[in-house]
Write a protein that holds these residues in place. Structure first.
Motif: not given
Length: 230
Positions: A7-13
């Motif tokens: 799936g998709i991983y979301i990384i806080d910038a």
């Protein structure tokens, strides 16, 4: 970040940490385990395409699904579409969607509907990549370069919503069987093409005094055999 099978991983910038809540929201949408294409449009929608077929649209802030109407002729459903590329038209706001099994699709923002392009050739075109045609300046006048599977480059005209063969005068190498999986334009207007089973091809903006160049992993000209995809 799209990861095949996971799936998709979301990384806080800012913090460089994972957003587990957003990831769980996206995991609830069927078919996104094998996401291979992501596109953010100017309205804040994220378009997600699955490697094995499927198209989903979510809001970039809430990650909630966006309701998109589907008006593609035949038996093709959103779950069957093999999406290869996205591009947004700066004039109309429409989004053109390249597919390898259903030609070029058009998303009309005014009606929130995805439909097939009207041109007969565009309906059957295996569109692997899309790029504004800025060869005559930075106003593409509704024309887009289309990289195809086994048929080189074509031009997509938004006025007719159909494709035609691209002719490059002064370019003497045959492009008829090229599998153009990715194309970009650099700041000088040169076109770089990732051609599967052929290599990396450079088409200069000005053909005067130039000839086509291809490169293999040793940067030797005209001996390319690499499977470049992006």
């Amino acid at each position: 970040v799209a990861v095949s099978q996971n799936g998709i991983y979301i990384i806080d910038a800012d913090s460089h940490t994972l957003d587990d809540k957003g990831r769980e929201q996206l995991k609830s949408i069927p078919g996104l385990e094998y996401t291979c294409r992501m596109f953010l449009d100017t309205k804040g929608r994220i378009w997600l395409a699955s490697e094995f077929g499927g198209l989903a649209v979510v809001d970039k802030k809430s990650f909630e699904p966006v309701d998109i109407k589907w008006n593609v002729s035949g038996s093709a459903s959103k779950e069957d579409i093999l999406v290869t590329s996205f591009i947004e038209d700066s004039v109309t706001g429409n989004i053109f969607i390249g597919t390898s099994n259903n030609g070029i699709l058009v998303f009309e923002g005014s009606s929130m509907t995805v439909r097939q392009a009207r041109g007969t050739s565009a309906m059957s075109c295996k569109a692997m990549s899309l790029l504004p045609d800025n060869r005559y300046g930075h106003n593409n006048e509704g024309r887009y370069l289309v990289g195809t599977e086994n048929d080189g480059f074509k031009i997509f005209d938004t006025a007719t919503e159909d494709v035609r063969k691209l002719t490059l005068y002064g370019f003497h190498q045959s492009m008829n069987s090229w599998k153009v999986h990715s194309i970009i334009e650099d700041r000088h207007g040169n076109i770089w093409a990732a051609v599967y089973q052929t290599g990396l091809m450079l088409i200069p903006k000005s053909m005067f005094g130039f000839r086509s160049r291809s490169f293999n992993e040793n940067l030797a000209a005209n001996e390319a055999s690499a499977c470049v995809t992006s």
